[in-house]
Structure formats: structure tokens, C-alpha cells
Write a protein that holds these residues in place. Structure first.
Motif, PDB file in Angstrom:
ATOM      1  N   THR A  84       0.859  -1.174   0.000  1.00 51.30           N
ATOM      2  CA  THR A  84       0.000   0.000   0.000  1.00 51.30           C
ATOM      3  C   THR A  84       0.896   1.225   0.000  1.00 51.30           C
ATOM      4  O   THR A  84       1.888   1.274   0.728  1.00 51.30           O
ATOM      5  CB  THR A  84      -0.889   0.030   1.270  1.00 51.30           C
ATOM      6  N   VAL A  85       0.557   2.215  -0.794  1.00 52.91           N
ATOM      7  CA  VAL A  85       1.361   3.435  -0.830  1.00 52.91           C
ATOM      8  C   VAL A  85       1.107   4.236   0.446  1.00 52.91           C
ATOM      9  O   VAL A  85      -0.035   4.520   0.798  1.00 52.91           O
ATOM     10  CB  VAL A  85       1.026   4.296  -2.069  1.00 52.91           C
ATOM     11  N   VAL A  86       2.188   4.574   1.120  1.00 54.28           N
ATOM     12  CA  VAL A  86       2.118   5.394   2.321  1.00 54.28           C
ATOM     13  C   VAL A  86       2.929   6.665   2.051  1.00 54.28           C
ATOM     14  O   VAL A  86       4.107   6.598   1.707  1.00 54.28           O
ATOM     15  CB  VAL A  86       2.695   4.646   3.545  1.00 54.28           C
ATOM     16  N   ILE A  87       2.276   7.806   2.200  1.00 58.04           N
ATOM     17  CA  ILE A  87       2.925   9.102   2.033  1.00 58.04           C
ATOM     18  C   ILE A  87       3.168   9.678   3.426  1.00 58.04           C
ATOM     19  O   ILE A  87       2.244   9.755   4.236  1.00 58.04           O
ATOM     20  CB  ILE A  87       2.044  10.074   1.220  1.00 58.04           C
ATOM     21  N   THR A  88       4.420  10.067   3.694  1.00 56.37           N
ATOM     22  CA  THR A  88       4.741  10.647   4.994  1.00 56.37           C
ATOM     23  C   THR A  88       5.508  11.948   4.806  1.00 56.37           C
ATOM     24  O   THR A  88       6.221  12.124   3.813  1.00 56.37           O
ATOM     25  CB  THR A  88       5.585   9.694   5.859  1.00 56.37           C
ATOM     26  N   ASP A  89       5.360  12.846   5.754  1.00 55.18           N
ATOM     27  CA  ASP A  89       6.101  14.098   5.735  1.00 55.18           C
ATOM     28  C   ASP A  89       7.559  13.839   6.079  1.00 55.18           C
ATOM     29  O   ASP A  89       7.869  12.935   6.856  1.00 55.18           O
ATOM     30  CB  ASP A  89       5.516  15.085   6.751  1.00 55.18           C
ATOM     31  N   GLY A  90       8.433  14.625   5.501  1.00 57.43           N
ATOM     32  CA  GLY A  90       9.853  14.546   5.800  1.00 57.43           C
ATOM     33  C   GLY A  90      10.576  13.561   4.903  1.00 57.43           C
ATOM     34  O   GLY A  90       9.975  12.860   4.092  1.00 57.43           O
ATOM     35  N   PRO A  91      11.891  13.522   5.055  1.00 61.97           N
ATOM     36  CA  PRO A  91      12.696  12.612   4.226  1.00 61.97           C
ATOM     37  C   PRO A  91      12.413  11.157   4.572  1.00 61.97           C
ATOM     38  O   PRO A  91      11.949  10.853   5.672  1.00 61.97           O
ATOM     39  CB  PRO A  91      14.133  12.994   4.579  1.00 61.97           C
TER      40      PRO A  91
END
Length: 113
Positions: free
Chosen positions: A63-70
Motif C-alpha cells: 500500500t502506498v504510504v505518504i509521509t512528511d519529511g525525508p
């Protein structure tokens, strides 16, 4: 023809005052224009310096997980890049030297597969 990536880590830039940075801009822009005129430029640009403005996309779980930061916390991060398409490794070295000289800091070069 081969494509090469010329890039630098932000940490390689060093500490300089605003006047020094302002003096490098025209030099770097001149090299980019020279690359355009020579027909070797694919893309060139610097990245936003604030790494916390980055985000990451990870699909390794299915599942694609988008997170803030590097994606990974690290002391070094990419500062800018130039992609070129040239006939020889020697020509890539010439352009990398011109970019390094104009920017005033080291550049690393890698060929795309």
C-alpha cells in the motif's frame, strides 16, 4: 550518447555569506545556458534547502504510504542536480568541472543505466 547525473549534497556547499552566493548565481546560470546551447542539457535545478519540506512515498508494504519529511533521517541530503546527455565520459567530466567551478563546491557524477 549517455546520460549522466551531476549532483551535490547540500552539506558540500560550505558556509558563505549572501554576497558570495549572489556572485555564484550568474556563473551557474551561464553554465546551464552553455549546456543548452551545446544541446546536452536534460535538466538542472537546485532543491529547497529545508529538508523538512520533503515528503516520502513508500509502497513496500503493498500500500502506498505518504509521509512528511525525508524517507531516512540522514546528515546529508541532495542539494541540486543536473542531468546531461553527452557522447563520452570525458565530455561528462568537462561539464561536471564547469558546474563545480561555477557553483564553487564539489559535484559527484554518475551515469544512468
Amino acid at each position: 550518447m549517455a546520460e549522466y547525473l551531476i549532483f551535490f549534497n547540500q552539506q558540500w556547499v560550505g558556509d558563505h555569506d549572501a554576497a558570495w552566493f549572489a556572485s555564484r548565481g550568474p556563473l551557474a546560470k551561464a553554465v546551464v545556458e552553455e549546456m543548452k546551447d551545446a544541446g546536452v542539457l536534460i535538466f538542472a535545478g537546485g532543491l529547497v534547502e529545508e529538508v523538512e519540506e520533503a515528503f516520502s512515498a513508500d509502497a513496500t508494504s503493498g500500500t502506498v504510504v505518504i509521509t512528511d519529511g525525508p524517507y531516512v533521517e540522514t546528515k546529508e541530503y541532495l542539494g541540486g542536480l543536473t542531468a546531461i546527455n553527452v557522447p563520452t565520459l570525458d565530455e561528462a567530466k568537462v561539464w561536471a568541472g564547469k558546474v563545480a567551478e561555477a557553483c564553487g563546491w564539489p559535484q559527484e557524477v554518475r551515469e544512468f543505466k
